[in-house]
Design a protein around this motif. Structure first.
Motif, PDB file in Angstrom:
ATOM      1  N   GLU A  65     -21.473  13.137   9.901  1.00 55.60           N
ATOM      2  CA  GLU A  65     -20.661  13.723  10.972  1.00 55.60           C
ATOM      3  C   GLU A  65     -21.501  14.511  11.970  1.00 55.60           C
ATOM      4  OE1 GLU A  65     -17.710  15.803   8.643  1.00 55.60           O
ATOM      5  OE2 GLU A  65     -17.397  13.956   7.492  1.00 55.60           O
ATOM      6  N   VAL A  66     -22.553  15.129  11.475  1.00 55.96           N
ATOM      7  CA  VAL A  66     -23.438  15.846  12.400  1.00 55.96           C
ATOM      8  C   VAL A  66     -24.630  14.958  12.763  1.00 55.96           C
ATOM      9  CG1 VAL A  66     -24.836  17.897  12.785  1.00 55.96           C
ATOM     10  CG2 VAL A  66     -22.715  18.057  11.449  1.00 55.96           C
ATOM     11  N   GLY A  67     -25.194  14.303  11.763  1.00 56.71           N
ATOM     12  CA  GLY A  67     -26.363  13.454  12.034  1.00 56.71           C
ATOM     13  C   GLY A  67     -27.617  14.295  12.216  1.00 56.71           C
ATOM     14  N   PRO A  68     -28.563  13.821  13.001  1.00 50.95           N
ATOM     15  CA  PRO A  68     -29.804  14.579  13.216  1.00 50.95           C
ATOM     16  C   PRO A  68     -29.470  15.936  13.820  1.00 50.95           C
ATOM     17  CG  PRO A  68     -29.935  12.369  14.197  1.00 50.95           C
ATOM     18  CD  PRO A  68     -28.512  12.587  13.810  1.00 50.95           C
ATOM     19  N   GLU A  74     -28.357  20.405  20.791  1.00 51.41           N
ATOM     20  CA  GLU A  74     -26.894  20.574  20.808  1.00 51.41           C
ATOM     21  C   GLU A  74     -26.327  20.381  19.399  1.00 51.41           C
ATOM     22  OE1 GLU A  74     -24.334  18.149  20.285  1.00 51.41           O
ATOM     23  OE2 GLU A  74     -25.857  16.647  19.792  1.00 51.41           O
ATOM     24  N   ARG A  78     -23.471  22.237  16.304  1.00 53.44           N
ATOM     25  CA  ARG A  78     -22.494  21.454  15.541  1.00 53.44           C
ATOM     26  C   ARG A  78     -22.725  21.604  14.044  1.00 53.44           C
ATOM     27  NH1 ARG A  78     -22.732  16.077  15.929  1.00 53.44           N
ATOM     28  NH2 ARG A  78     -24.518  15.822  17.313  1.00 53.44           N
ATOM     29  N   LEU A 291     -35.565  12.749  14.045  1.00 56.80           N
ATOM     30  CA  LEU A 291     -35.739  11.290  13.945  1.00 56.80           C
ATOM     31  C   LEU A 291     -34.756  10.664  12.973  1.00 56.80           C
ATOM     32  CD1 LEU A 291     -39.653  11.198  13.888  1.00 56.80           C
ATOM     33  CD2 LEU A 291     -38.144  10.980  15.875  1.00 56.80           C
ATOM     34  N   THR A 293     -31.499  11.529   9.862  1.00 52.13           N
ATOM     35  CA  THR A 293     -30.299  12.366   9.785  1.00 52.13           C
ATOM     36  C   THR A 293     -30.469  13.472   8.740  1.00 52.13           C
ATOM     37  OG1 THR A 293     -29.192  10.912   8.187  1.00 52.13           O
ATOM     38  CG2 THR A 293     -28.815  10.453  10.517  1.00 52.13           C
TER      39      THR A 293
ATOM     40  N   SER B 118     -19.482  13.388  16.922  1.00 57.04           N
ATOM     41  CA  SER B 118     -20.607  13.094  16.027  1.00 57.04           C
ATOM     42  C   SER B 118     -21.734  12.416  16.779  1.00 57.04           C
ATOM     43  CB  SER B 118     -20.138  12.210  14.866  1.00 57.04           C
ATOM     44  OG  SER B 118     -19.255  12.921  14.027  1.00 57.04           O
ATOM     45  N   GLN B 120     -24.884  10.867  18.163  1.00 58.07           N
ATOM     46  CA  GLN B 120     -26.186  10.670  17.531  1.00 58.07           C
ATOM     47  C   GLN B 120     -26.686   9.290  17.909  1.00 58.07           C
ATOM     48  OE1 GLN B 120     -25.735   9.851  13.075  1.00 58.07           O
ATOM     49  NE2 GLN B 120     -23.760  10.774  13.543  1.00 58.07           N
ATOM     50  N   ARG B 123     -30.080   3.029  15.898  1.00 59.12           N
ATOM     51  CA  ARG B 123     -31.220   2.140  16.152  1.00 59.12           C
ATOM     52  C   ARG B 123     -30.738   0.701  16.143  1.00 59.12           C
ATOM     53  NH1 ARG B 123     -37.037   4.497  15.177  1.00 59.12           N
ATOM     54  NH2 ARG B 123     -36.490   6.612  15.820  1.00 59.12           N
ATOM     55  N   ARG B 209     -34.883   1.801   8.903  1.00 58.63           N
ATOM     56  CA  ARG B 209     -34.278   1.821  10.246  1.00 58.63           C
ATOM     57  C   ARG B 209     -35.039   0.881  11.169  1.00 58.63           C
ATOM     58  NH1 ARG B 209     -32.400   7.496  12.092  1.00 58.63           N
ATOM     59  NH2 ARG B 209     -30.965   6.226  13.317  1.00 58.63           N
ATOM     60  N   GLN B 237     -24.238   3.865   8.672  1.00 59.27           N
ATOM     61  CA  GLN B 237     -23.776   5.095   9.322  1.00 59.27           C
ATOM     62  C   GLN B 237     -22.542   4.813  10.182  1.00 59.27           C
ATOM     63  OE1 GLN B 237     -24.687   8.048   8.698  1.00 59.27           O
ATOM     64  NE2 GLN B 237     -25.095   9.331  10.473  1.00 59.27           N
ATOM     65  N   LEU B 241     -18.809   6.359   9.767  1.00 62.62           N
ATOM     66  CA  LEU B 241     -18.109   7.043  10.855  1.00 62.62           C
ATOM     67  C   LEU B 241     -16.762   6.377  11.125  1.00 62.62           C
ATOM     68  CD1 LEU B 241     -21.171   7.718  13.171  1.00 62.62           C
ATOM     69  CD2 LEU B 241     -19.637   9.487  12.260  1.00 62.62           C
ATOM     70  N   ARG B 244     -13.935   7.323   9.105  1.00 57.72           N
ATOM     71  CA  ARG B 244     -13.376   8.649   9.393  1.00 57.72           C
ATOM     72  C   ARG B 244     -12.454   8.641  10.613  1.00 57.72           C
ATOM     73  NH1 ARG B 244     -17.682   9.616   6.231  1.00 57.72           N
ATOM     74  NH2 ARG B 244     -18.052  11.715   5.428  1.00 57.72           N
TER      75      ARG B 244
END
Lengths: 479, 479
Positions: A65-68, A74, A78, A291, A293, B118, B120, B123, B209, B237, B241, B244
């Motif tokens: 949900e947040v990732g990296p 920013e 989060r 780079l 998550t 979310s 992000q 790749r 990735r 990923q 997502l 959700r």
């Protein structure tokens, strides 16, 4: 994880000043013990935790949900919001944030290519702290850091210095000592040699085209140069090309420092039943490199300690002390969250029973140790006994505090180490490949079980684990 | 390798028209046999090849000095020059090039990100043949190709269609059949549904990735849409997502067709001692995708067949026939080199004893088969017998011609299959990770030995392996 803390606290914090019969009398008086009832409860808690996927789900939530979540980006805000919401959703008794201010570093773009007859792209990533810049220059290879440090001043004028050191794989991450130094000290050595740019073989043990980033520093008085890490196969390629003759490379980094940012340590508590103002401190760090998550570094640490505390909170009978979980801000760029926590909470150091941070992935925990002084060794052994069914060996005296615990441990906080198997950790560390799919749910559950057992027993102990303000002369906790 | 050729030639090319005693008499007359002396020489050649690192060094040279070599790119010409020079350096008797013209596709840039709460990066890599374009749209997930093909026309208007099909690992690459179809047919299905963009989980078996590119096609009459493959962890990923709630993605591809380009098949010969105008054809393809350096696909194929021929050339007594090595142009975007070779050499088809292309990495060869008709089965078994000490099983009737041999095999060329262990092939295939460090030198030497033994024995056989112009009704070699 930014750095391995490999040096144990060598001196017992208080016992050293006692001797002979005075010591024996004192020890008997204040010997720390864990009640049998707590040991029985810990055994059940261990099994409950092993069967739970809570830590896995929390880690999934953060990384998905947040990732990296690079500190200062920013996504940092989060992540802070996520951690507060997650603590509340999990029913923690108290949730709050504490500000952490640090310089903000940004990565905007990066690329490199071999020029000339064999022109081809090279995969690299800027080291955290690198300035922006484009350098087009011949590459000079060095086998290791010592070789570059031995270069005559000015001998690398107009060149790109390249350290081709191959980091070694080890369960305890020992290879990261020399590997990490190539990152932290290489750029300054290159500048002293006169180089216009710095390249290193990534401090990693994989063979994928995944460069490993990580913070670097430039010594005082030096003018920083663009500094980057090549993916391991790209370092191989560059070395093969150099074996054939001179090689010119163009590296173009757009990145750099840009003001300051205020993030937050996010803290949640499961309150203790009898001594709620005394805390057992566990946690991980909330930030990640940009780079990936940040699953093994350090979503897992946050997820598994949140889960461990929550499972303790679910017990019919709470332990005496409070379990405090800290999701530390900006570990990666200089332990900013850990330092802020230590500075703020120093007046209450003695109310911290003991601390342990998970920041070495989510491989199975294979060893337990702590800074327990003589009077707490029996209790420490009790904890080890409760961990043993998880395949965890008792290794008293080994290791050191986790990174964000380090600054507080230097001030006198007692610490524990639950050593994760890091054999594969540096395949993924600080790369795009640090993603949730790399987490083994069974291993993560074992971690949750170990942290739950440890935290519950430390919180249930009658007596302390030796936290007390360190004398100025105390050997500092190593970095 | 672009496509698995999995359908064997089902009909024996000539035996079918004979019957009963007429057949027996004919067979005795023209039975193909390999002389004992040649079998003895092959055994020595096999050991010499196993001890040689020549194939490994040639593969290193191509992948290092030329690097990535997308058909039509500036590196295409460098690769052609490299192959000519390498054939000459290796002492081939005759070296020449034959033009191959094809449409040129370019990749300039590509990126994607999840939008919203979310946000992000994801790749991905454009599929070969994709047009440029930026699409910002909600993603609709399909479990497999059939599900997307079942979507009602127009039902995906303004959406990005995403096929989340997970390719299966198999020694013979069988999983690439359904996996590859998601790439070749998915975009057209998405367009029929009205989609504005197409995403797929990479046709790959890794967990890095590293998105897997590869050519796609758009059916006649459809307007192409930006089409790309997500790296496997990024598909994971995105799926998490989507579980959700709705997810909006921005995908930006800058790529596309740009005129035509003329490259070349590069051909080298080790001339035969008695029938120099008859050839045993071996080879690989010279082009690669642009993301990696084309080591397993197909630098190894070029390197190991060049080495095999060279080792045959080193023998005191050359075989009767010529060993012809072809480094095919632009296999990846449509077998252009293979088709050009077949078109040009069709008049001399019968002078081609048999052909075999190595284009499935450099894993150990575990099986041998060919299209040998009845009268050549004894010789085929002799070849299998000489290969057996390399751990190669004789599996008559299995498999099909390699991709660039395919177009000529459809016209009647006899083919052999030296089946490489592809268990790990699709971890790397068409990704940035297809680099020289992934080649196992021992396995590559085993490949060289197998190709050398096969080519030497086929070139030494008394009699043919059934190459002859196919009747119009002959079952085509499958794609």
């Amino acid at each position: 994880m930014r750095a391995m803390l490999s040096v144990a606290i060598a001196t017992l914090l208080s016992g050293a000043v006692l001797s002979g019969s005075a010591f024996a009398a004192d020890a008997a008086k204040r010997e720390t013990r864990i009640p049998d009832q707590a040991m029985a409860t810990a055994a059940k808690l261990r099994e409950t935790a092993l069967a739970s996927d809570l830590g896995y789900r929390i880690t999934e939530s953060l990384t998905t949900e947040v990732g990296p979540r690079l500190a200062g980006s920013e996504a940092d805000a989060r992540a802070v919001a996520w951690a507060q919401a997650k603590f509340k959703e999990l029913g923690f008794d108290k949730v709050w944030i504490e500000p952490v201010t640090f310089p903000k570093w940004e990565r905007r773009s990066e690329s490199a290519q071999v020029l000339g007859a064999s022109t081809q792209p090279l995969r690299l990533t800027a080291l955290g702290g690198s300035p922006a810049g484009t350098v087009e220059a011949e590459v000079v290879r060095f086998a290791d850091l010592a070789a570059l440090e031995a270069a005559a001043p000015g001998s690398l004028a107009g060149k790109i210095a390249f350290i081709d050191y191959r980091m070694e794989r080890a369960r305890d991450g020992a290879g990261y000592g020399p590997g990490g130094k190539v990152r932290s000290r290489g750029p300054s050595a290159a500048i002293r040699g006169g180089a216009a740019g710095y390249l290193m073989r990534s401090a990693g043990t994989d063979s994928h085209r995944m460069p490993h980033t990580g913070i670097t520093r430039f010594d005082e008085g030096l003018t920083p140069i663009p500094s980057a890490a090549l993916a391991v196969p790209d370092a191989d390629q560059l070395a093969r090309l150099l074996a054939r003759g001179p090689v010119k490379v163009r590296m173009a980094l757009d990145c750099g420092w840009d003001g300051t940012y205020t993030s937050h340590n996010v803290i949640g508590e499961i309150r203790g039943s009898k001594k709620p103002d005394e805390v057992v401190l566990i946690g991980g760090h909330l930030d990640s490199w940009d780079l990936g998550t940040g699953a093994i570094d350090d979503g897992a640490g946050v997820g598994l300690t949140m889960a461990a505390a929550r499972l303790i909170g679910d017990l019919k009978q709470r332990p005496a002390r409070t379990i405090r979980v800290v999701a530390f801000a900006n570990e990666e760029q200089g332990l900013h969250g850990g330092k802020a926590y230590a500075a703020k909470h120093q007046p209450n150091l003695k109310q911290h029973q003991i601390g342990a941070e998970s920041d070495f992935g989510a491989g199975r925990i294979y060893a337990y140790s702590s800074s327990a002084p003589e009077h707490a060794k029996a209790a420490d052994a009790q904890i080890a006994q409760a961990l043993a069914p998880l395949g965890i060996e008792y290794t008293p005296g080994k290791g050191g505090a986790g990174p964000d615990i380090g600054p507080f441990a230097e001030k006198g906080l007692a610490w524990a180490r639950l050593a994760q198997d890091g054999t594969d950790y540096f395949d993924l560390h600080h790369t795009p490949d640090d993603t949730f799919d790399k987490i083994d749910p069974q291993a993560l559950a074992q971690n949750v079980a170990a942290y739950a057992v440890f935290a519950y027993l430390a919180a249930s102990a009658e007596g302390d684990f030796g936290s007390q303000p360190a004398a100025a002369s105390t050997t500092p906790v190593g970095k």
